[in-house]
Design an enzyme around this catalytic site. Structure first.
Site, PDB file in Angstrom:
ATOM      1  CG  ASP B 120      39.197 -31.109 -49.620  1.00  0.00           C
ATOM      2  OD1 ASP B 120      38.362 -31.023 -50.545  1.00  0.00           O
ATOM      3  OD2 ASP B 120      39.057 -30.567 -48.515  1.00  0.00           O
ATOM      4  CB  CYS B 123      41.036 -27.897 -49.994  1.00  0.00           C
ATOM      5  SG  CYS B 123      40.881 -27.425 -48.287  1.00  0.00           S
ATOM      6  CG  HIS B 228      37.398 -28.518 -44.477  1.00  0.00           C
ATOM      7  ND1 HIS B 228      36.964 -29.621 -45.145  1.00  0.00           N
ATOM      8  CD2 HIS B 228      38.547 -28.140 -45.069  1.00  0.00           C
ATOM      9  CE1 HIS B 228      37.817 -29.903 -46.117  1.00  0.00           C
ATOM     10  NE2 HIS B 228      38.787 -29.023 -46.089  1.00  0.00           N
ATOM     11  CB  ALA B 230      32.285 -21.390 -41.003  1.00  0.00           C
ATOM     12  CB  SER B 410      43.167 -16.301 -40.534  1.00  0.00           C
ATOM     13  OG  SER B 410      42.632 -17.495 -40.029  1.00  0.00           O
ATOM     14  CG  HIS B 429      47.942 -24.554 -47.285  1.00  0.00           C
ATOM     15  ND1 HIS B 429      49.044 -25.084 -46.666  1.00  0.00           N
ATOM     16  CD2 HIS B 429      46.902 -25.354 -46.941  1.00  0.00           C
ATOM     17  CE1 HIS B 429      48.687 -26.163 -45.985  1.00  0.00           C
ATOM     18  NE2 HIS B 429      47.399 -26.356 -46.128  1.00  0.00           N
ATOM     19  N   GLY B 430      48.678 -22.281 -44.997  1.00  0.00           N
ATOM     20  CA  GLY B 430      48.120 -22.311 -43.640  1.00  0.00           C
ATOM     21  C   GLY B 430      49.203 -22.669 -42.665  1.00  0.00           C
ATOM     22  CE  LYS B 505      38.249 -27.715 -36.488  1.00  0.00           C
ATOM     23  NZ  LYS B 505      39.096 -27.187 -37.545  1.00  0.00           N
TER      24      LYS B 505
END
Lengths: 215, 506
Positions: B120, B123, B228, B230, B410, B429-430, B505
């Site tokens: 990806d 990303c 992924h 929002a 987050s 990154h996460g 999602k």
């Protein structure tokens, strides 16, 4: 037009001069040459000072050529240029005078501007300040130029590198902040340019019929 | 390959401080540099456990353990400094996800590897702020989530609602966010607050296969599936008040929107095409690697250059994608609150990429060098005063956006000088997976996960049911552990913590 400049030259009838009236011009030009410009030696000034003479207009043209005035169409432009020349000659002499330095220093104090050892740089700063903050629009609408916001402890910022000398460090910090401000101005101008192009090119579309969620 | 016991393997690993481990040469064959990884106690247990399992006789299949992958990357030609494992590291294709490695561009042997970027491509995470507060949004949370869900197409096979022709796509691939700007989908300020200003200049759409373009065209402006999302988030904690204020975050409870998405099928196809080309290139240039998955080609040869140009096109695709979703989110909010996005102050705080390879200048042994920095599951984190970060963040350092997982927090971090020196300006990154997708589906209960979300007050819209388990917080490492480790090591500093109140999602 040149009222304020004539006043600065201390010409008696500074507010009455009409550049289209030959009598006024004669009087002014003879006075300028005699008192300020002094291009001819005293003995050679006869013709230009003889304002009653029929020959005066021709003498005037010759005089303009002699002092290096460019070719202008109107009598007004010619007189303006002469006044400018006189101002330059007068104040070039005075720029280094103690009086002038004192004046600049007082002006700077009045405007709250720190003074540079070279008073001409201080003067430049004063002029910048006046143009930016005391122009007509700014005076009418002070909110447009007075920066509001939270006070920011600038001396606590990290300039990106450390210098041992605390004074130098302070200077470097200030310089780096000024640099960032310059960058911000540049970026703002870039954004404005993009926005102005967008007014021509932009046409965003959506079409909900196209949408499909999941498989 | 030598078979060693777990105890023998551990002989090559050395704990050098509370949070860092050294991987000595010899752990894998041909290591040109050492490896390093940063973990706290919890994360350390996960990594070591993974190594122990793989050292058991008879274990086969799956990816190599993360630590082994770090070491294999350290054996690639042209690598400089160290092969770095970030706290959220977990095994991936060739490179572990959460691995960064830099290669010396001036070394003719140095390579670029698609596995070091990931499938990806670009990303990344984008964060928008608003001037709304939690109390404004709570009462309409469900409507807002539905409105976002209606505006942003999600899920495998979803199609975008922004009309695109093949020609538009070609232009978008070349121009990246500049295309979105030209067409009027985004604001001038958005570009300013985006890594690389939203456009990789060496993108060349002619290096991208037809197949990739066909896959990409209908997907532009869609969120995708997998991890992924929002999210509508609220500020939960501010660690650095002045930096937060520079980002327009003034107080707890302020509402933000986070978009986590990439280059969809387009990037995947670009990577797949490149891997095939690289396998041939390896034979041609006589490159040997420890793992087939580490297919690579010399940076300065045509295969390497072609990949970098098509990767840049995919990166541009991802920026256009996130920009389109920014546009759609702004519309969704504007409709709900009956105010213009401008009045809602919906500015982009920043946009980071965590799957990309970029040419950057770094100091190596006290000298400036031009390096190709691979960051896979790793975010760039440049320090204050770095020329590549926006003017607004010159004093704070680059904002680093760390997306949590469904239902977890987050973070916004800021880049530091330590990170610049230790990890080539990179950080985590996460959360990083801890359970495989299959394992999550077996172990977790659909309704159980949803109930838990409800309990936490999170509105959720999800297109495919199996993702509920796969993406549950239990399937991931604890993002707090990851972020706190980065903060403790100093490679980035905590600035803002965000808590989700609505999730959209695939």
């Amino acid at each position: 037009m040149f009222k304020r400049r004539l006043q600065a030259l201390e010409y008696e009838e500074y507010d009455k001069v009409d550049a289209n009236d030959l009598q006024h011009v004669k009087k002014l030009v003879s006075w300028l040459e005699n008192q300020k410009i002094r291009h001819y030696k005293i003995d050679d000034r006869g013709a230009i000072l003889d304002i009653e003479s029929q020959q005066w207009p021709a003498t005037y043209e010759k005089y303009l050529e002699d002092v290096g005035c460019p070719q202008f169409e109107t009598p007004l432009d010619k007189v303006e240029w002469l006044v400018g020349l006189a101002i330059r000659l007068e104040y070039e002499d005075n720029l280094q005078s103690e009086d002038f330095k004192k004046g600049v220093s007082e002006l700077a104090k009045l405007l709250n501007i720190p003074q540079h050892p070279n008073h001409l740089i201080t003067l430049e700063a004063c002029s910048k300040f006046i143009c930016k903050r005391l122009n007509e629009e700014a005076v009418k609408n002070p909110g447009s130029v007075i920066v509001t916001g939270q006070p920011f402890p600038i001396m606590d910022t990290n300039a990106g590198f450390k210098i041992k000398d605390p004074f130098l460090n302070k200077a470097v910090t200030i310089l780096s902040l000024l640099y960032i401000q310059d960058l911000r101005d540049l970026q703002t101008k870039i954004n404005e340019a993009i926005v102005s192009v967008q007014t021509i090119t932009a046409n965003p579309k959506t079409d909900h019929k196209l949408g499909k969620v999941g498989k | 390959m030598v078979v060693r016991t777990f105890e023998e393997e551990m002989g090559y690993l050395e704990k050098t401080s509370e949070y860092s481990w050294r991987i000595k040469k010899g752990f894998q064959p041909n290591m040109k540099v050492e490896g390093v990884f940063y973990v706290n106690k919890n994360l350390e247990r996960l990594l070591i456990e993974e190594l122990r399992n793989s050292a058991r006789p008879g274990s086969v299949g799956g990816f190599l353990p993360g630590v082994k992958q770090i070491a294999n990357v350290a054996a690639l030609p042209g690598i400089v400094g160290k092969s770095v494992g970030l706290p959220d590291i977990h095994s991936g294709y060739g490179f572990a996800i959460g691995n960064m490695a830099a290669f010396d561009v001036s070394d003719p042997k140095a390579v670029v590897s698609p596995g070091g970027v990931g499938f990806d491509i670009n990303c990344g995470v984008r964060l928008l702020r608003t001037n709304l507060f939690e109390k404004d949004v709570q009462p309409v949370k469900d409507q807002l989530a539905q409105s976002m869900f209606d505006h942003i197409p999600v899920g495998v096979g979803s199609r975008g609602i922004i009309p695109m022709t093949a020609r538009d796509l070609e232009e978008a691939l070349e121009m990246g966010m500049d295309w979105s700007l030209r067409e009027g989908y985004v604001w001038a300020e958005d570009k300013e607050h985006c890594e690389e200003y939203g456009r990789m200049l060496d993108a060349d759409p002619s290096k991208v296969s037809m197949k990739a373009k066909k896959r990409g065209l209908p997907q532009l402006g869609t969120l995708g599936a997998g991890n992924h999302y929002a999210e509508i988030q609220v500020v939960d904690e501010i660690f650095n008040k002045s930096a937060a204020s520079k980002m327009g975050i003034e107080a707890k409870g302020q509402v933000c929107i986070m978009i986590h998405s990439g280059s969809r099928g387009f990037g995947h196809q670009v990577a797949t095409d490149a891997l095939l080309a690289m396998e041939k290139a390896m034979k041609k240039h006589n490159i040997e690697v420890n793992d087939r998955q580490l297919a690579c080609a010399p940076i300065n040869q045509s295969e390497g250059q072609d990949y970098l140009k098509s990767m840049a096109a995919a990166a541009n695709f991802a920026w256009v994608n996130r920009s389109s979703m920014t546009f759609l989110s702004r519309q969704a909010f504007a409709k709900q609150f009956n105010m213009s996005p401008d009045d809602l102050d919906m500015h982009v705080i920043y946009d980071v990429s965590h799957n990309v390879a970029k040419v950057e200048q770094h100091m190596v042994d006290g000298r400036p060098k031009t390096l190709l920095v691979h960051r896979k599951g790793s975010t760039r984190a440049f320090p204050p005063h770095h020329p590549s970060i926006p003017v607004d963040y010159q004093l704070t350092g680059q904002p680093v956006l760390i997306g949590g997982t469904m239902g977890t927090c987050s973070y916004v971090l800021t880049g530091t000088e330590v990170g610049m020196n230790e990890t080539f300006g990179s950080t985590c990154h996460g959360a990083g997976r801890s359970l495989s997708r299959a394992k999550s589906r077996r172990n977790l209960d659909y309704q159980g996960v949803l109930d838990k979300m409800k309990e936490m007050g999170i509105a959720i819209r999800i297109a495919s049911p199996k993702l509920v388990m796969e993406e549950a917080p239990e399937s991931y490492k604890n993002v707090d552990d990851v972020v706190n480790t980065c903060d403790a090591v100093g490679i980035s500093k905590k600035c803002i913590k965000l808590r989700p109140i609505a999730v959209i999602k695939g």
